[in-house]
Scaffold this active site. Structure first.
Site, PDB file in Angstrom:
ATOM      1  N   ASP A  82      30.809  48.299  51.530  1.00  0.00           N
ATOM      2  CA  ASP A  82      30.780  48.824  50.557  1.00  0.00           C
ATOM      3  C   ASP A  82      30.101  49.949  50.075  1.00  0.00           C
ATOM      4  O   ASP A  82      28.737  49.900  50.107  1.00  0.00           O
ATOM      5  CB  ASP A  82      30.748  47.579  49.639  1.00  0.00           C
ATOM      6  N   HIS A 180      30.265  48.960  36.859  1.00  0.00           N
ATOM      7  CA  HIS A 180      30.208  48.207  37.838  1.00  0.00           C
ATOM      8  C   HIS A 180      29.386  46.930  36.768  1.00  0.00           C
ATOM      9  O   HIS A 180      28.682  47.352  35.923  1.00  0.00           O
ATOM     10  CB  HIS A 180      28.853  48.152  38.830  1.00  0.00           C
ATOM     11  N   HIS A 211      37.282  49.733  41.659  1.00  0.00           N
ATOM     12  CA  HIS A 211      36.117  49.232  41.480  1.00  0.00           C
ATOM     13  C   HIS A 211      35.610  48.757  40.064  1.00  0.00           C
ATOM     14  O   HIS A 211      36.231  49.663  39.305  1.00  0.00           O
ATOM     15  CB  HIS A 211      35.257  50.910  42.031  1.00  0.00           C
ATOM     16  N   ALA A 213      35.971  46.474  39.148  1.00  0.00           N
ATOM     17  CA  ALA A 213      37.637  45.769  38.706  1.00  0.00           C
ATOM     18  C   ALA A 213      36.831  44.087  38.063  1.00  0.00           C
ATOM     19  O   ALA A 213      37.867  43.120  38.242  1.00  0.00           O
ATOM     20  CB  ALA A 213      38.597  44.861  39.399  1.00  0.00           C
ATOM     21  N   SER A 214      35.641  43.314  37.697  1.00  0.00           N
ATOM     22  CA  SER A 214      35.521  41.933  36.828  1.00  0.00           C
ATOM     23  C   SER A 214      36.414  41.879  36.309  1.00  0.00           C
ATOM     24  O   SER A 214      35.841  42.726  35.673  1.00  0.00           O
ATOM     25  CB  SER A 214      34.198  41.773  37.489  1.00  0.00           C
ATOM     26  N   ASN A 254      38.715  45.161  43.782  1.00  0.00           N
ATOM     27  CA  ASN A 254      36.758  45.466  44.217  1.00  0.00           C
ATOM     28  C   ASN A 254      36.707  43.954  42.770  1.00  0.00           C
ATOM     29  O   ASN A 254      36.037  44.606  41.833  1.00  0.00           O
ATOM     30  CB  ASN A 254      36.009  46.579  43.776  1.00  0.00           C
ATOM     31  N   ILE A 255      35.683  43.077  43.407  1.00  0.00           N
ATOM     32  CA  ILE A 255      35.159  41.235  42.630  1.00  0.00           C
ATOM     33  C   ILE A 255      33.807  41.391  43.011  1.00  0.00           C
ATOM     34  O   ILE A 255      34.150  40.264  44.231  1.00  0.00           O
ATOM     35  CB  ILE A 255      36.259  40.650  42.641  1.00  0.00           C
ATOM     36  N   ASP A 256      32.755  41.138  42.450  1.00  0.00           N
ATOM     37  CA  ASP A 256      31.882  40.837  42.882  1.00  0.00           C
ATOM     38  C   ASP A 256      30.705  40.167  42.343  1.00  0.00           C
ATOM     39  O   ASP A 256      30.696  39.155  41.512  1.00  0.00           O
ATOM     40  CB  ASP A 256      30.706  42.687  43.014  1.00  0.00           C
TER      41      ASP A 256
HETATM   42  P1  13P Z   1      32.372  44.682  39.604  1.00  0.00           P
HETATM   43  O1  13P Z   1      30.989  44.480  38.921  1.00  0.00           O
HETATM   44  O2  13P Z   1      33.277  44.604  38.148  1.00  0.00           O
HETATM   45  O3  13P Z   1      32.319  43.211  40.441  1.00  0.00           O
HETATM   46  O4  13P Z   1      32.723  45.987  40.600  1.00  0.00           O
HETATM   47  C1  13P Z   1      32.174  45.162  41.831  1.00  0.00           C
HETATM   48  C2  13P Z   1      33.086  46.514  42.705  1.00  0.00           C
HETATM   49  O5  13P Z   1      33.530  47.841  42.347  1.00  0.00           O
HETATM   50  C3  13P Z   1      31.998  46.322  44.318  1.00  0.00           C
HETATM   51  O6  13P Z   1      32.357  47.954  45.193  1.00  0.00           O
HETATM   52  O1  G3H Z   2      29.156  48.014  43.245  1.00  0.00           O
HETATM   53  C1  G3H Z   2      28.587  47.333  43.653  1.00  0.00           C
HETATM   54  C2  G3H Z   2      28.435  45.891  44.414  1.00  0.00           C
HETATM   55  O2  G3H Z   2      28.650  44.579  42.711  1.00  0.00           O
HETATM   56  C3  G3H Z   2      27.136  45.706  44.996  1.00  0.00           C
HETATM   57  O3  G3H Z   2      26.163  44.794  44.104  1.00  0.00           O
HETATM   58  O4  G3H Z   2      24.055  46.328  45.934  1.00  0.00           O
HETATM   59  O5  G3H Z   2      23.314  45.119  44.439  1.00  0.00           O
HETATM   60  O6  G3H Z   2      25.368  44.410  46.746  1.00  0.00           O
HETATM   61  P1  G3H Z   2      24.324  45.783  45.488  1.00  0.00           P
HETATM   62 ZN    ZN Z   3      32.439  49.933  44.176  1.00  0.00          ZN
END
Ligand code: 13P
Ligand code: G3H
Ligand code: ZN
Length: 309
Positions: A82, A180, A211, A213-214, A254-256
């Protein structure tokens, strides 16, 4: 069992208006919670690793954990880098056995983004690895004051078509208003679906990636706040907007942040209710289960990917 690329999964998704979840992973419990959900739902799955995750967990551990998850679940999984920021990290991940990499040249001028993306595409394709690139910028809510200034950073449809043609990239991340993190909108949520439709019209065979997309599920925000967290005003992308995006060429979502919130909410709750416990399995177990339930909900009710493996 070997890792698979996203080629077939995107082709199927593109023709059937659903999207594949791409979930960020950092440790064993997160991987297990996500994979259990995908197994329950019999869904296609992408696990993705950021540069930060790679540094935190070490690439060898992450690759082996994902291989173990495939063996245990019988699921085919794509392992994706990613936001790779340069050729070097993309090359390292290709060499480490990842099946997909993202070269994020979105901060560079158009021609530089094209040159960098082409360099990664040549190296990766030669080794059977697919490549995602990004065009347009995912601005945070605080980055620009007004809507016009913000939309100036969105992906230009004609440029997107030229970019895909000249780079040979396999999928394209676009900017249409998401960002994000947990604070995506100050006022009412807004995504530029007209722009997305135009991009999809010009490059109908290119899988698009959303991206940021949470959905920032209120139940986890409330739990975090109730148990001593301080995240007032968090706001994500409404679920129906994700469904709409899947109709206009978005194949990868994408979901983080939602994973972080689910995990942290459950750990906070457990430790507050059981202050004398200090066995990590006692709080990481419920956290893993919260991830499983949340991811199953996403796959089934938001992405429409149940049964599509
Ligand atoms: P979120 O912060 O909305 O979960 O997005 C995650 C992401 O785009 C990772 O590449
Ligand atoms: O798009 C970013 C993701 O949420 C990853 O975050 O770089 O803190 O691991 P990170
Ligand atoms: Zn992203």
């Amino acid at each position: 069992m070997a890792l698979i690329t996203t080629k077939d999964m995107f082709e199927k998704a593109l023709n059937a208006d659903y999207a594949v979840g791409a979930f960020n992973v950092n440790n064993m419990e997160i991987i297990q919670g996500i994979v259990e959900a995908a197994e329950e739902e019999q869904a296609p799955l992408i696990l993705q690793v950021s540069a930060g995750a790679r540094k935190y967990a070490k690439p060898a551990y992450l690759v082996k954990l994902v291989e173990a998850a495939m063996e245990d679940s019988g699921l085919d999984i794509a392992l994706h880098l990613d936001h790779g920021e340069d050729f070097d990290i993309c090359k390292k991940c290709v060499d480490d056995g990842f099946s997909s990499v993202m070269i994020d040249g979105s901060k560079h001028p158009f021609e530089e983004n094209i040159a960098l993306t082409k360099q990664v595409v040549e190296y990766a394709h030669d080794k059977g690895v697919v490549v995602e690139a990004e065009l347009g910028k995912l601005a945070g809510i605080e980055d620009n004051i007004n809507v016009d200034a913000r939309s100036a950073t969105f992906t230009d449809p004609a440029e997107a078509a030229e970019f895909v043609e000249r780079t040979g990239v396999d999928s394209l991340a676009i900017a249409i208003g998401t960002s994000h993190g947990a604070y995506k909108f100050k006022g009412d949520p807004y995504l530029d679906f007209e722009r997305l439709q135009e991009i999809h019209r010009l490059i109908p065979d290119t899988p698009l990636v959303l991206h940021g997309a949470s959905t920032v599920l209120p139940e986890f925000v409330d739990l975090c706040n109730q148990y001593g967290g301080e995240i007032p005003g968090a706001k994500g992308v409404p679920e129906d907007m994700i469904r709409t995006a899947a109709k206009y060429g978005v194949c990868k979502v994408n979901i983080d942040t939602d994973l972080r919130l689910a995990m942290t909410a459950e750990i906070r709750r457990y430790l507050t209710e059981h202050p004398a416990d200090f066995d990590p399995r006692k709080y990481l177990g419920p956290a893993r289960d919260a991830i499983r339930k949340m991811v199953a909900h996403k796959i089934r009710d938001v992405l429409g990917a149940s049964g599509k493996r």
